[in-house]
Enzyme design. Structure first.
Site, PDB file in Angstrom:
ATOM      1  N   GLY A   1       0.833  -1.314   0.031  1.00 48.73           N
ATOM      2  CA  GLY A   1       0.283   0.096  -0.038  1.00 48.73           C
ATOM      3  C   GLY A   1       0.825   1.092   0.074  1.00 48.73           C
ATOM      4  CB  SER A   2       2.648   3.089  -1.641  1.00 45.61           C
ATOM      5  OG  SER A   2       2.564   2.376  -2.665  1.00 45.61           O
TER       6      SER A   2
END
Length: 217
Positions: A184-185
């Protein structure tokens, strides 16, 4: 399914762990083996899914700003960009969940004129302050329309590895890969104030394909 080269280390570790748990489950917890292995098999499959490399028909672009990642537009606002532009800009932020493709692509074509890596914290990627506090990279490109465009890879709470393989002087081609973020980013793009924005908050983007803005020459 083609896998990204950044998957190698993660998949080796995941395979060893899965094989070890499978061996122990089958030999020592026979009655519970299926219950133990089924959720692990799903997670193991998701690791492969995360590192997939989809086929994309990348076109040539001049005025168009292309979505640099797969994800969801979570912010469009005017801000002051202090690192490189040192001026007001329109910020478009795209959040990537662990289920999205995490290949990072150039949003515009032109020449790379700046790059820098920043160590930092690991706030959740949708947090507004993650843009300036989290581990991140900053890249600037002078576009074919003579505009300076800044974009930033931002590590999230889960992400612990940012890859960006570009150097000052490189030719940037909109839609083509320049980096990768594990898990996740977020990606932030900073555009000139007079840029025509054609995306909206909540839009789902397909990296290298969808047009999110148009530069005004």
């Amino acid at each position: 399914m083609k896998l990204h080269k950044e998957s190698k280390g993660t998949l080796i570790v995941a395979s060893i762990l899965f094989a070890s748990v499978a061996f122990l489950s089958i030999n020592y917890f026979k009655d519970w083996a299926l219950i133990i292995l089924l959720p692990l098999l799903i997670i193991y499959g998701l690791v492969f899914w995360f590192f997939r490399v989809p086929k994309r028909d990348i076109q040539n672009h001049k005025e168009n700003v292309i979505a640099p990642v797969d994800g969801k537009v979570v912010m469009i606002k005017e801000v002051f960009e202090p690192e490189f532009l040192k001026a007001q800009a329109i910020q478009i932020s795209i959040f990537m969940s662990p289920l999205n493709v995490h290949i990072c692509r150039y949003p515009v074509s032109g020449e790379v004129i700046y790059k820098k890596y920043h160590p930092g914290k690991y706030l959740v990627a949708w947090h507004e302050k993650s843009s300036t506090l989290n581990e991140r990279t900053t890249v600037a490109v002078e576009s074919l329309t003579q505009h300076k465009v800044v974009f930033r890879q931002i590590a999230g709470y889960v992400a612990r590895r940012i890859v960006f393989k570009c150097n000052e002087g490189d030719t940037a081609q909109a839609g083509h890969e320049f980096g990768f973020i594990k898990f996740g980013s977020r990606m932030d793009i900073f555009l000139p104030i007079d840029t025509e924005i054609v995306c909206k908050i909540g839009d789902k983007t397909k990296g290298g394909i969808d047009v999110i803005a148009k530069m005004i020459e």
